[in-house]
Design an enzyme around this catalytic site. Structure first.
Site, mmCIF file in Angstrom:
data_model
loop_
_atom_site.group_PDB
_atom_site.id
_atom_site.type_symbol
_atom_site.label_atom_id
_atom_site.label_comp_id
_atom_site.label_asym_id
_atom_site.label_seq_id
_atom_site.Cartn_x
_atom_site.Cartn_y
_atom_site.Cartn_z
ATOM 1 C CB SER A 1 1.169 3.762 9.227
ATOM 2 O OG SER A 1 -0.423 4.858 9.694
ATOM 3 C CE LYS A 2 3.409 0.652 3.759
ATOM 4 N NZ LYS A 2 2.565 -0.259 3.229
ATOM 5 C CD GLN A 3 -2.947 3.240 6.525
ATOM 6 O OE1 GLN A 3 -1.682 2.906 7.486
ATOM 7 N NE2 GLN A 3 -2.724 3.059 5.682
ATOM 8 C CB SER B 1 -0.981 0.237 1.329
ATOM 9 O OG SER B 1 -0.433 -0.041 2.286
ATOM 10 C CG LEU C 1 1.975 11.651 5.974
ATOM 11 C CD1 LEU C 1 1.267 13.080 5.897
ATOM 12 C CD2 LEU C 1 1.604 11.233 4.637
#
Ligand code: GLU
Length: 303
Positions: A229-231, A13, A233
């Site tokens: 997490s990617k969410q 993702s 950043l």
């Protein structure tokens, strides 16, 4: 004894970050220390969440850190038939059922209350497939290699989704089918998945699959107390050798392996050789979470 076989199983993702490096590195070191294989599985079952190019970025990042995997890469997007066969098997045993309910309908409950267990409530609607957590193996117990004896009643976790209404396979089913198909003996991954393990154990039991050993790792949190997490950043891991060296050293420190300061600027291969020889799970403090340092976070820009 079955020869050790481990794996790293990222969802593409986005690029890997310091938190995913911890999972990749620990599973790699554990496999190599045991003289075992380390496989790479790309869990790309959710195309809307996986931007094009993310899987390639992950491969480049792993290679740059010297985390070389064995054998061909397993892509979950190729595995539709195997997941369908597993769902069919569960359904024939009465352990999976179709469900038309929307999250909105059961918003007053913390877990799905199982309304469709004895027949779909609204057959005209799109259907998800759920696991009968009440009918499978209960309680689920196992010995986590870091967190010790675990015991869960899956009823309290609910009837997890196995296939989504939009026809995409869910992580719980795919991970179990592939861990077994790839002969994985040891699962090493973040603490956030510890409470997913009971469903996975129920599925292994129902499908007659071998049970791997589990080692869950402390989760790396940012300064706001959120999981990296990617969410939120988390910065992407670098692929430039000079940036990798200190970061790999910090990852070994975050795994409580106490790498000597003299190794901090050594090439990745040299740090990994040291870390394989020294790898000791008993050194890891069994904490659910860990705070990342500013240095861990301030590393990089997306590759
Ligand atoms: N694909 C999952 C993730 O990226 C990890 C699966 C696992 O290790 O079981 O979070």
């Amino acid at each position: 004894m079955t020869p050790y076989r481990g794996r790293f199983a990222p969802t593409p993702s986005g690029a890997l970050h310091f938190g995913s490096l911890i999972a990749a590195l620990a599973s790699f070191l554990d496999a190599r220390r045991a003289g075992g294989q380390w496989l790479l599985r790309i869990e790309d079952i959710d195309p809307p969440r996986c931007p094009p190019g993310a899987a390639d970025t992950i491969l480049r990042q792993l290679e740059a850190f010297g985390l070389h995997w064995d054998g061909p890469i397993r892509w979950q997007s190729d595995r539709n038939e195997a997941y369908a066969a597993a769902l069919e098997n569960l359904t024939s045993q009465g352990l999976a059922y179709p469900c038309s309910c929307s999250r909105k309908q059961w918003r007053d409950f913390t877990i799905y209350p199982g309304w469709c267990r004895h027949g779909v409530r609204d057959p005209g609607k799109p259907l998800a497939w759920r696991l009968r957590s009440d009918k499978g193996l209960r309680p689920v117990t196992w010995q986590d290699r870091l967190f010790g004896a675990q015991r869960f009643d899956p009823i309290e976790l609910g009837d997890v989704v196995l296939k989504r209404k939009d026809d995409l396979w869910a992580y719980q089913l795919a991970v179990v089918v592939d861990d077994a198909d790839q002969g994985i003996t040891d699962v090493v991954r973040g603490f956030d998945l510890l409470d997913n393990t009971p469903w996975q154990r129920q599925l292994q039991h129902a499908l007659g699959l071998a049970e791997p050993r589990y080692l869950h790792l402390p989760l790396i949190m940012n300064r706001d107390g959120q999981k990296l997490s990617k969410q939120n950043l988390a910065p992407a891991l670098p692929v430039e050798e000079q940036a990798i060296r200190p970061l790999l050293h910090r990852a070994l420190a975050a795994l409580d392996q106490a790498p000597p300061d003299t190794l901090a600027l050594a090439p990745a291969a040299e740090q990994l050789d040291w870390a394989i020889a020294q790898w000791d799970v008993a050194r890891i403090r069994p904490e659910a979470t860990r705070q990342a340092s500013d240095a861990d976070m301030a590393t990089t820009h997306p590759p």
